[in-house]
Design a protein around this motif. Sequence first.
Motif, PDB file in Angstrom:
ATOM      1  N   VAL A 214       1.152  -1.278   0.031  1.00 41.56           N
ATOM      2  CA  VAL A 214      -0.075   0.023   0.174  1.00 41.56           C
ATOM      3  C   VAL A 214       0.466   1.059   0.189  1.00 41.56           C
ATOM      4  O   VAL A 214       0.525   2.533  -0.591  1.00 41.56           O
ATOM      5  CB  VAL A 214      -0.983   0.078   1.428  1.00 41.56           C
ATOM      6  CG1 VAL A 214      -2.070  -1.044   1.218  1.00 41.56           C
ATOM      7  CG2 VAL A 214      -0.119   0.277   2.910  1.00 41.56           C
ATOM      8  N   GLU A 215       2.276   1.590   0.445  1.00 38.18           N
ATOM      9  CA  GLU A 215       2.989   2.137   0.052  1.00 38.18           C
ATOM     10  C   GLU A 215       4.348   2.520  -0.495  1.00 38.18           C
ATOM     11  O   GLU A 215       3.906   3.308  -1.269  1.00 38.18           O
ATOM     12  CB  GLU A 215       4.057   2.474   1.312  1.00 38.18           C
ATOM     13  CG  GLU A 215       3.244   2.400   3.068  1.00 38.18           C
ATOM     14  CD  GLU A 215       2.761   3.725   3.489  1.00 38.18           C
ATOM     15  OE1 GLU A 215       2.998   4.333   2.245  1.00 38.18           O
ATOM     16  OE2 GLU A 215       2.391   4.286   3.838  1.00 38.18           O
ATOM     17  N   LEU A 216       4.130   1.476  -0.930  1.00 40.56           N
ATOM     18  CA  LEU A 216       4.990   1.490  -2.313  1.00 40.56           C
ATOM     19  C   LEU A 216       4.655   1.594  -3.662  1.00 40.56           C
ATOM     20  O   LEU A 216       4.928   1.985  -5.095  1.00 40.56           O
ATOM     21  CB  LEU A 216       6.438   0.883  -2.323  1.00 40.56           C
ATOM     22  CG  LEU A 216       7.499   0.665  -0.666  1.00 40.56           C
ATOM     23  CD1 LEU A 216       8.390   0.154  -0.646  1.00 40.56           C
ATOM     24  CD2 LEU A 216       7.838   2.561  -0.944  1.00 40.56           C
ATOM     25  N   PHE A 217       4.039   0.617  -3.409  1.00 47.22           N
ATOM     26  CA  PHE A 217       3.500   0.068  -4.789  1.00 47.22           C
ATOM     27  C   PHE A 217       2.285   0.786  -5.858  1.00 47.22           C
ATOM     28  O   PHE A 217       3.056   1.372  -6.955  1.00 47.22           O
ATOM     29  CB  PHE A 217       2.542  -1.561  -5.003  1.00 47.22           C
ATOM     30  CG  PHE A 217       3.194  -2.807  -5.478  1.00 47.22           C
ATOM     31  CD1 PHE A 217       2.965  -3.344  -6.506  1.00 47.22           C
ATOM     32  CD2 PHE A 217       3.394  -2.582  -4.172  1.00 47.22           C
ATOM     33  CE1 PHE A 217       3.721  -4.604  -5.892  1.00 47.22           C
ATOM     34  CE2 PHE A 217       4.511  -4.393  -4.371  1.00 47.22           C
ATOM     35  CZ  PHE A 217       4.212  -5.083  -5.626  1.00 47.22           C
ATOM     36  N   PRO A 218       2.010   2.529  -5.219  1.00 46.05           N
ATOM     37  CA  PRO A 218       1.616   3.276  -5.765  1.00 46.05           C
ATOM     38  C   PRO A 218       2.935   3.858  -6.768  1.00 46.05           C
ATOM     39  O   PRO A 218       2.804   4.655  -7.918  1.00 46.05           O
ATOM     40  CB  PRO A 218       0.948   4.173  -5.002  1.00 46.05           C
ATOM     41  CG  PRO A 218       0.404   3.016  -4.069  1.00 46.05           C
ATOM     42  CD  PRO A 218       1.395   2.529  -4.198  1.00 46.05           C
ATOM     43  N   LEU A 219       3.938   3.636  -5.983  1.00 44.75           N
ATOM     44  CA  LEU A 219       4.867   4.666  -7.337  1.00 44.75           C
ATOM     45  C   LEU A 219       5.926   3.567  -8.080  1.00 44.75           C
ATOM     46  O   LEU A 219       6.587   3.227  -8.128  1.00 44.75           O
ATOM     47  CB  LEU A 219       6.501   5.002  -6.020  1.00 44.75           C
ATOM     48  CG  LEU A 219       5.734   5.650  -4.817  1.00 44.75           C
ATOM     49  CD1 LEU A 219       6.501   5.788  -4.067  1.00 44.75           C
ATOM     50  CD2 LEU A 219       4.528   7.101  -4.849  1.00 44.75           C
ATOM     51  N   ALA A 220       5.097   2.736  -8.485  1.00 43.51           N
ATOM     52  CA  ALA A 220       5.571   1.212  -9.021  1.00 43.51           C
ATOM     53  C   ALA A 220       6.332   1.627 -10.622  1.00 43.51           C
ATOM     54  O   ALA A 220       7.467   1.037 -10.490  1.00 43.51           O
ATOM     55  CB  ALA A 220       4.608   0.067  -9.237  1.00 43.51           C
ATOM     56  N   ARG A 221       5.986   2.730 -10.880  1.00 44.71           N
ATOM     57  CA  ARG A 221       6.336   3.091 -12.221  1.00 44.71           C
ATOM     58  C   ARG A 221       8.147   3.291 -12.420  1.00 44.71           C
ATOM     59  O   ARG A 221       8.971   3.259 -13.069  1.00 44.71           O
ATOM     60  CB  ARG A 221       5.830   4.103 -13.133  1.00 44.71           C
ATOM     61  CG  ARG A 221       4.714   3.841 -13.172  1.00 44.71           C
ATOM     62  CD  ARG A 221       4.246   5.239 -14.449  1.00 44.71           C
ATOM     63  NE  ARG A 221       1.989   4.591 -14.166  1.00 44.71           N
ATOM     64  CZ  ARG A 221       1.969   4.072 -15.386  1.00 44.71           C
ATOM     65  NH1 ARG A 221       2.288   3.520 -16.357  1.00 44.71           N
ATOM     66  NH2 ARG A 221       0.691   3.638 -15.243  1.00 44.71           N
ATOM     67  N   PHE A 429      10.435  -9.396 -10.675  1.00 40.19           N
ATOM     68  CA  PHE A 429       9.995  -8.847  -9.509  1.00 40.19           C
ATOM     69  C   PHE A 429       9.758  -7.804 -10.474  1.00 40.19           C
ATOM     70  O   PHE A 429       9.300  -6.326  -9.659  1.00 40.19           O
ATOM     71  CB  PHE A 429      11.201  -8.064  -8.465  1.00 40.19           C
ATOM     72  CG  PHE A 429      11.906 -10.056  -8.290  1.00 40.19           C
ATOM     73  CD1 PHE A 429      10.883 -10.580  -6.685  1.00 40.19           C
ATOM     74  CD2 PHE A 429      12.884 -10.327  -8.529  1.00 40.19           C
ATOM     75  CE1 PHE A 429      11.237 -11.566  -6.662  1.00 40.19           C
ATOM     76  CE2 PHE A 429      13.807 -11.264  -8.114  1.00 40.19           C
ATOM     77  CZ  PHE A 429      13.028 -12.249  -6.889  1.00 40.19           C
ATOM     78  N   ARG A 430       9.703  -7.294 -11.887  1.00 44.87           N
ATOM     79  CA  ARG A 430       9.539  -5.922 -12.308  1.00 44.87           C
ATOM     80  C   ARG A 430       8.269  -5.981 -11.675  1.00 44.87           C
ATOM     81  O   ARG A 430       7.417  -6.488 -12.169  1.00 44.87           O
ATOM     82  CB  ARG A 430       9.837  -5.860 -13.798  1.00 44.87           C
ATOM     83  CG  ARG A 430       9.470  -4.330 -14.092  1.00 44.87           C
ATOM     84  CD  ARG A 430      10.213  -3.362 -13.592  1.00 44.87           C
ATOM     85  NE  ARG A 430      10.390  -2.046 -14.471  1.00 44.87           N
ATOM     86  CZ  ARG A 430      11.071  -1.266 -14.911  1.00 44.87           C
ATOM     87  NH1 ARG A 430      11.837  -1.873 -15.512  1.00 44.87           N
ATOM     88  NH2 ARG A 430      10.577  -0.457 -15.844  1.00 44.87           N
ATOM     89  N   PRO A 431       7.251  -4.817 -11.620  1.00 45.80           N
ATOM     90  CA  PRO A 431       5.892  -4.814 -11.007  1.00 45.80           C
ATOM     91  C   PRO A 431       5.296  -4.493 -12.723  1.00 45.80           C
ATOM     92  O   PRO A 431       5.830  -3.551 -13.686  1.00 45.80           O
ATOM     93  CB  PRO A 431       6.017  -3.502 -10.413  1.00 45.80           C
ATOM     94  CG  PRO A 431       7.511  -2.385 -10.716  1.00 45.80           C
ATOM     95  CD  PRO A 431       8.420  -3.319 -11.301  1.00 45.80           C
ATOM     96  N   ALA A 432       4.555  -4.579 -12.691  1.00 45.36           N
ATOM     97  CA  ALA A 432       3.260  -4.816 -13.513  1.00 45.36           C
ATOM     98  C   ALA A 432       2.773  -3.652 -14.184  1.00 45.36           C
ATOM     99  O   ALA A 432       1.589  -3.181 -12.703  1.00 45.36           O
ATOM    100  CB  ALA A 432       2.729  -5.786 -14.285  1.00 45.36           C
ATOM    101  N   THR A 433       2.443  -2.082 -14.367  1.00 48.00           N
ATOM    102  CA  THR A 433       2.401  -0.972 -14.740  1.00 48.00           C
ATOM    103  C   THR A 433       1.278  -1.340 -16.206  1.00 48.00           C
ATOM    104  O   THR A 433       1.490  -1.521 -17.309  1.00 48.00           O
ATOM    105  CB  THR A 433       3.076  -0.023 -14.653  1.00 48.00           C
ATOM    106  OG1 THR A 433       4.321  -0.100 -15.672  1.00 48.00           O
ATOM    107  CG2 THR A 433       3.628  -0.372 -12.834  1.00 48.00           C
ATOM    108  N   ALA A 434      -0.095  -0.552 -16.106  1.00 49.46           N
ATOM    109  CA  ALA A 434      -0.696  -0.268 -17.060  1.00 49.46           C
ATOM    110  C   ALA A 434      -0.453   1.250 -17.892  1.00 49.46           C
ATOM    111  O   ALA A 434       0.968   1.683 -17.076  1.00 49.46           O
ATOM    112  CB  ALA A 434      -2.407   0.669 -16.231  1.00 49.46           C
ATOM    113  N   ALA A 435      -0.457   1.439 -18.769  1.00 48.68           N
ATOM    114  CA  ALA A 435      -0.082   2.186 -19.976  1.00 48.68           C
ATOM    115  C   ALA A 435      -0.545   4.152 -18.822  1.00 48.68           C
ATOM    116  O   ALA A 435      -1.272   3.542 -18.090  1.00 48.68           O
ATOM    117  CB  ALA A 435      -0.961   2.581 -21.085  1.00 48.68           C
ATOM    118  N   LEU A 436       0.677   5.036 -18.965  1.00 47.04           N
ATOM    119  CA  LEU A 436      -0.202   6.322 -18.585  1.00 47.04           C
ATOM    120  C   LEU A 436      -1.725   6.588 -19.825  1.00 47.04           C
ATOM    121  O   LEU A 436      -1.463   6.744 -20.733  1.00 47.04           O
ATOM    122  CB  LEU A 436       1.250   6.659 -18.706  1.00 47.04           C
ATOM    123  CG  LEU A 436       2.327   6.557 -18.046  1.00 47.04           C
ATOM    124  CD1 LEU A 436       3.667   7.797 -18.548  1.00 47.04           C
ATOM    125  CD2 LEU A 436       2.097   7.187 -16.912  1.00 47.04           C
TER     126      LEU A 436
END
Length: 451
Positions: A214-221, A429-436
């Motif tokens: 909850v703290e770091l995953f919003p900054l995943a990019r 371990f690279r986080p999967a992120t959606a398109a900006l």
Amino acid sequence: MTGLTVALVLVVAAAVVLRWRRPAWYWLAFGAAVATLRVLIRYASVMDACGLTVPPSRWRLALARIANRPVPESRAPRILRVHPTRTGLLLRLKLRPGQDAFDVSAASDRLRHSFAMYGVTSRELRSGVVEVRMTGYDVLKRVHIPARTDPAPMRVPVALREDGAVHYRDYRAVPHGLTLGATESGKSVYQRNLVAGLAPMDVALVGIDCKQGVELFPLARRFSALADNPDSALDLLEALVSYMADVYQLIRAEQRMTVNVPDAEIAADIWDLPEHLRPVPIVVLVDEVAELALFASKDEEKRRDRIITALVRLAQLGRAAGIHLEICGQRFGSELGKGITMLRAQLTGRTAHRVNDESSANMAFGDIAPDAVLAAIQIPTDTPGIAVTGDSSGGWARIRAPHTSLRQAVNLCNRYADRTPELPALAPFRPATAALPSERVRLSKSAPATV
């Protein structure tokens, strides 16, 4: 006469408003000049009252007797420089023979009262020269980092000190750090400022957040690797240990240990390597380290021992490989099990926000700066973000990081997402992120939370 009165009333009203709403502007417009005059006029009497004068030397007494003159007065330290700053005054003093920098430091509270300043601190620049830094107002009440700072590779302006100076987190000088603090003490904001300061730099960020991210995953990019539970954290830490071994092999291959190579060009860490071969440095942020050390079964105990062993190895050997640890938690004592005190001994930089008991403050400063323990337990609950920072040199200071919302940190990480390095060793371990999104995200609470 009426016009002069009106102008005087307007100036006084402007000074009152500025002192209430914009203390920095008030200080630069009115306070600095008044304080400088007050210091210069009161200097001799204040130094005498604070015991910072020395009696006249023998040759001066002898000359006075020969010339039939009055006995010379005691002499105060000589003023080398008085320099107003955006937060106070900078006073540089040349000590007289027989005086010590500790004398000035011990009298700092009396100097604060005598000169009517908010705070006074001192430090020795060189033998016989002391710098006295005075603050004219509470700089930690509304924290604003100056627009002009002195950044450097792996050096982040993260907070403001109580003397008005900028507090930097320098990973080249202090490779590993520990941040402690109770709930709602400001640890998360301090961590966001670290990430926000590191985001524009050429550095890989690795996060371990066992609060389900909850703290770091919003900054995943902006993160090259993330783990949100102890199992994935173990795999990530062991991958970092293997990566560290590969970096050491690279350094050893490039040491060029021949008689024709100057000593300064012999590679001993990644910063001695040629730029085209230098691996990117890594900062590992661990949130709530206790979640990695707690266990409830035999299998979890084995996992915990492997995690702590990997962290100790990274703390002991990671500096030369460009791997830096930033560990956060509410407590970090021996009750977390074996290996914890060994790990804590490797964490040179210590920062403690408000803690709930004295033992928690002792965990941070008991072995390096005992004087800082009392300062840490006196942080009030209504001032989140204020912390005490210190290192193995024994020095410490009160700091406060500017408030950075999660939305602001997310936007910064999104802006610098293209600077996120791809490390093959950490690719799983690279986080999967959606398109900006194409439209610009507003810095408001009503803005949609995009990752």
